[in-house]
Every structure is written in structure tokens, then in C-alpha cells.
Design an enzyme around this catalytic site. Structure first.
Site, PDB file in Angstrom:
ATOM      1  N   TRP A   1       0.831  -1.220   0.000  1.00  0.00           N
ATOM      2  CA  TRP A   1       0.000   0.000   0.000  1.00  0.00           C
ATOM      3  C   TRP A   1       0.854   1.254   0.000  1.00  0.00           C
ATOM      4  O   TRP A   1       0.500   2.250  -0.642  1.00  0.00           O
ATOM      5  CB  TRP A   1      -1.004  -0.005   1.161  1.00  0.00           C
ATOM      6  CG  TRP A   1      -1.886  -1.203   1.066  1.00  0.00           C
ATOM      7  CD1 TRP A   1      -1.965  -2.251   1.929  1.00  0.00           C
ATOM      8  CD2 TRP A   1      -2.768  -1.527  -0.026  1.00  0.00           C
ATOM      9  NE1 TRP A   1      -2.839  -3.196   1.462  1.00  0.00           N
ATOM     10  CE2 TRP A   1      -3.345  -2.785   0.267  1.00  0.00           C
ATOM     11  CE3 TRP A   1      -3.121  -0.896  -1.222  1.00  0.00           C
ATOM     12  CZ2 TRP A   1      -4.258  -3.403  -0.579  1.00  0.00           C
ATOM     13  CZ3 TRP A   1      -4.035  -1.517  -2.073  1.00  0.00           C
ATOM     14  CH2 TRP A   1      -4.591  -2.742  -1.741  1.00  0.00           C
TER      15      TRP A   1
ATOM     16  N   ASP B   1      -2.158   6.812   5.771  1.00  0.00           N
ATOM     17  CA  ASP B   1      -3.165   5.889   5.261  1.00  0.00           C
ATOM     18  C   ASP B   1      -3.617   5.038   6.446  1.00  0.00           C
ATOM     19  O   ASP B   1      -2.878   4.189   6.918  1.00  0.00           O
ATOM     20  CB  ASP B   1      -2.514   5.018   4.163  1.00  0.00           C
ATOM     21  CG  ASP B   1      -3.407   3.871   3.703  1.00  0.00           C
ATOM     22  OD1 ASP B   1      -4.457   3.646   4.318  1.00  0.00           O
ATOM     23  OD2 ASP B   1      -3.020   3.191   2.726  1.00  0.00           O
TER      24      ASP B   1
ATOM     25  N   LYS C   1     -13.438  -1.354   6.227  1.00  0.00           N
ATOM     26  CA  LYS C   1     -12.939  -2.182   7.328  1.00  0.00           C
ATOM     27  C   LYS C   1     -13.734  -1.833   8.600  1.00  0.00           C
ATOM     28  O   LYS C   1     -14.748  -2.438   8.849  1.00  0.00           O
ATOM     29  CB  LYS C   1     -11.440  -1.939   7.558  1.00  0.00           C
ATOM     30  CG  LYS C   1     -10.549  -2.772   6.650  1.00  0.00           C
ATOM     31  CD  LYS C   1     -10.271  -2.146   5.356  1.00  0.00           C
ATOM     32  CE  LYS C   1      -8.996  -2.693   4.766  1.00  0.00           C
ATOM     33  NZ  LYS C   1      -9.045  -2.892   3.344  1.00  0.00           N
TER      34      LYS C   1
HETATM   35  N1  PMP Z   1      -4.427   1.150   1.967  1.00  0.00           N
HETATM   36  C1  PMP Z   1      -4.595   0.059   2.733  1.00  0.00           C
HETATM   37  C2  PMP Z   1      -3.837  -0.059   4.022  1.00  0.00           C
HETATM   38  C3  PMP Z   1      -5.457  -0.957   2.314  1.00  0.00           C
HETATM   39  O1  PMP Z   1      -5.631  -2.042   3.062  1.00  0.00           O
HETATM   40  C4  PMP Z   1      -6.162  -0.806   1.094  1.00  0.00           C
HETATM   41  C5  PMP Z   1      -7.107  -1.862   0.570  1.00  0.00           C
HETATM   42  N2  PMP Z   1      -7.800  -2.538   1.444  1.00  0.00           N
HETATM   43  C6  PMP Z   1      -5.961   0.357   0.337  1.00  0.00           C
HETATM   44  C7  PMP Z   1      -5.087   1.309   0.817  1.00  0.00           C
HETATM   45  C8  PMP Z   1      -6.686   0.565  -0.951  1.00  0.00           C
HETATM   46  O2  PMP Z   1      -8.022   0.803  -0.706  1.00  0.00           O
HETATM   47  P1  PMP Z   1      -9.096   0.838  -1.910  1.00  0.00           P
HETATM   48  O3  PMP Z   1      -9.118  -0.536  -2.500  1.00  0.00           O
HETATM   49  O4  PMP Z   1     -10.370   1.190  -1.241  1.00  0.00           O
HETATM   50  O5  PMP Z   1      -8.647   1.852  -2.885  1.00  0.00           O
END
Ligand code: PMP
Length: 358
Positions: A101, A169, A194
Site C-alpha cells: 500500500w 493511510d 474495514k
Molecule cells: N491502503 C490500505 C492499508 C489498504 O488495506 C487498502 C485496501 N484494502 C488500500 C489502501 C486501498 O483501498 P481501496 O481498495 O479502497 O482503494
């Protein structure tokens, strides 16, 4: 729900919200309309989003200079919007690489300006959080991923930044505990799926004093200032998902963030104790101080047992226990809505598994 849901996201939600979600789908508060049919500019929706924003502000004790947005596009979109809005054309931002991420955020930020990757745990397959790095006083911000959902690492202590704002994030651990030192943050983003509610909306908390300083001409839909001005309805928001967030936020408020934090610690302690002591299991994250309270990642000590454990879990009504496809193994996600008793029951199942197959 009768399954034990270890999905990493979308994931387990408080069962208490479902009757109201269902009712709203059919006839929202006797309006004679489904919530899916109402206008996002109606007072009905504005009441929903405003109450959700107020709950976010009071639960996280956000000072007035923080704006609260419910946007679309997930945290992935924020990987681009953050540098677009916060990294001046000739600026530099620090990024800590704790895996997927943050790597995605880094690659995205590089399209906007200079990125200084100050630390990385890549050489150890992201099994720990780097701590020994220097913060450059020239950075516009330091970007961190507070909980890496895939690797099961979590940042339990903020680094010293001498006034440089943190951009974090918090997709997978927001509302899992109170936020300390809120004044040190410039921006927090978290897609909802989540601890916050159903997928489809993304919470962005931003210190408005940092905006409008990049020297970029930003199209409105990518511009936080434009979204702030239009109160999150610059374009059509995810109405039903935001309602799900409101119901979840009410549930969080009723329980209290301190109690939620204690329960999350209890669940994590139960599970990691078993992983450390049961000879058939081994946690992926060896440093206890870097382990996630939200996502416990682990392997089986004998490769031949993987399939057996998989079938064993399936037979006990467990879903979503497989590790992310990029790392393999197993992952038990224990978000707020997962009761302590479920983890106690899962620990007993692990002991039973060891007794039968050890
Ligand atoms: N950051 C983290 C820590 C994640 O776990 C996720 C996906 N679960 C994301 C970013 C990306 O999120 P999204 O799929 O909603 O764009």
C-alpha cells in the site's frame, strides 16, 4: 451472521446495523422512498452526512482546522490526490515503504514530484516497520501507512518529525483506537470497508491550512478545497455507503473508542499468544512491537498442513482466512466488529487442530 468472517475488507460489520440498512433499502424513515432513490442534494441526505461528519469529529477529537470529506475512489485515489494537493511542484515528500500500500502511494507520488523513500523493510519481505530513518526538515510531509493489511504490520509509535505534518493511510485501522497527537497530522485517509462501514466511500480528514499551496492548477474533482467548498457533494457521493458509515459510527460511539481499543488488544493478544506457542503455527511478523491488532498473518510450520487447515477452517464455518495472494499463508482479520469470543473460539480450534494433526 453464522460464519466466522476473517475477510480483510470488505469485512465483518456490526450485525446491529443490518436491520436499519435493510429498512432504509425498502422505505427510508417513512419517506415512501428507498435510500437508493433519494437525491444526494436533499435535506434527507445532508442530515445523514452531517451527522456522520459530527460523529467523526467528536470520536477522533478533531480540531476545527480539520475538514471531513466522504469521497469516492477508495484510498487508491488518495495515493494520487495527496501529492496533487500537498506536494508543491518543486517540493519533496518523505515516504516510508512498509509494503504494497505504501509502495503504490510512492509510485503514484513520483508522478507529481520528488519522493524521498526514507526507509523500507522490503529486504525482509516487509515483516517489520523501519524505525531508524532521518526526517528531512525540507519535506512537505511524511507519508506513512499505519496498518499494512497485507503483511500484518502496524505502526504503534509515531516517529519524531519536528513539525513536519504526517499524512497517514489509516484504511485498515481507523477507529480501532483513539488517535493520539492529532495536531501532528496533516491528512488521514481511509476507505470505509474495514472499521468504518460498507465499501464505496473514503474518509479524508485534512488540515485545511495546508491546502492551496502547491502552485498547481488542480481540476475540481481532484481538489480537496473544491470538495470542502461543496461539502462532499461536488459530485454524487456514495449515498447508501455513507448511511452505512453513519450507522457504524453510531455503534462505535455507543461502545466507546477506549473500550473498542481494549477489545482489539485483547483479541490480538489471545491470537498472537497462540501463534507463538502452538507448534503448528508461526506468525509472519516476528517483532511483537510491529504486529497488527487488525490483521494477524501467519504460516503453518509444516507446508503439507496448509490444505488440511484450509479444509478444517471451512468445515468450521470460517471464511476469508487465506493470506493475501501476494504473500500466501493465512491472515485473520479482527476488525472492531469481531467479538472477543470469536477469537477465543478460534484459538480453541487452533488447539484442536494441533491435537488432531500435530
Ligand atoms: N491502503 C490500505 C492499508 C489498504 O488495506 C487498502 C485496501 N484494502 C488500500 C489502501 C486501498 O483501498 P481501496 O481498495 O479502497 O482503494
Amino acid at each position: 451472521m453464522d460464519k466466522i468472517n476473517f475477510n480483510a475488507g470488505p469485512s465483518v460489520l456490526p450485525s446491529e446495523i443490518f436491520p436499519e440498512m435493510a429498512e432504509a433499502l425498502v422505505n427510508y424513515k417513512d419517506t415512501g422512498l428507498s435510500l437508493l432513490e433519494i437525491s444526494h442534494r436533499s435535506s434527507t441526505f445532508m442530515d445523514i452526512i452531517e451527522e456522520a461528519q459530527q460523529l467523526v469529529r467528536s470520536l477522533l477529537r478533531l480540531p476545527d482546522h480539520f475538514e471531513i470529506l466522504f469521497l469516492t475512489g477508495g484510498s487508491t485515489t488518495q495515493f494520487a490526490l495527496v501529492p496533487y494537493n500537498l506536494l508543491p511542484v518543486d517540493g519533496v515528500a518523505g515516504y516510508l515503504d512498509t509494503g504494497t500500500w505504501s509502495t503504490k502511494a510512492i509510485n503514484s507520488a513520483k508522478k507529481f514530484g520528488e519522493v524521498d523513500v526514507c526507509g523500507s523493510s522490503e529486504s525482509d519481505q516487509y515483516r517489520f516497520i523501519p524505525k531508524d530513518y532521518k526526517v528531512d526538515p525540507e519535506w512537505s510531509y511524511l507519508y506513512l501507512t499505519s496498518n499494512n493489511t497485507i503483511y500484518g504490520t502496524q505502526l504503534h509509535q509515531l516517529p519524531e518529525t519536528n513539525g513536519i505534518p504526517l499524512v497517514v493511510d489509516m484504511c485498515s485501522d481507523i477507529f480501532s483506537k483513539p488517535i493520539k497527537d492529532i495536531d501532528r497530522y496533516g491528512l488521514i485517509h481511509a476507505s470505509a470497508q474495514k472499521n468504518l462501514g460498507p465499501s464505496g466511500t473514503t474518509l479524508v480528514l485534512v488540515n485545511k491550512n495546508l491546502l492551496g499551496k502547491t502552485g498547481r492548477d488542480i481540476p475540481a474533482v481532484f481538489d480537496y478545497l473544491a470538495h470542502i467548498k461543496k461539502k462532499s457533494v461536488l459530485n454524487t457521493p456514495a449515498v447508501y455507503a455513507i448511511y452505512g458509515c453513519l450507522l457504524t459510527l453510531r455503534w462505535i460511539k455507543k461502545r466507546g473508542l477506549n473500550r473498542i481499543a481494549k477489545e482489539n488488544e485483547k483479541k490480538a493478544s489471545l491470537l498472537y499468544t497462540e501463534l507463538d506457542n502452538n507448534p503448528l503455527f508461526v506468525p509472519k511478523v516476528r517483532n511483537a512491537e510491529d504486529r497488527s491488532t487488525m490483521n494477524a498473518t501467519f504460516d503453518l510450520t509444516k507446508a503439507g498442513h496448509e490444505k488440511t487447515f484450509d479444509v478444517f477452517c471451512e468445515n468450521h464455518g470460517i471464511v476469508g482466512i487465506k493470506g493475501h495472494r501476494s504473500v500466501g499463508g493465512f491472515r485473520a482479520s479482527m476488525y472492531n466488529a469481531m467479538p472477543v469470543e470469536t477469537i477465543e473460539g478460534f484459538v480453541k480450534l487452533m488447539q484442536d487442530f494441533a491435537w488432531r494433526f500435530g
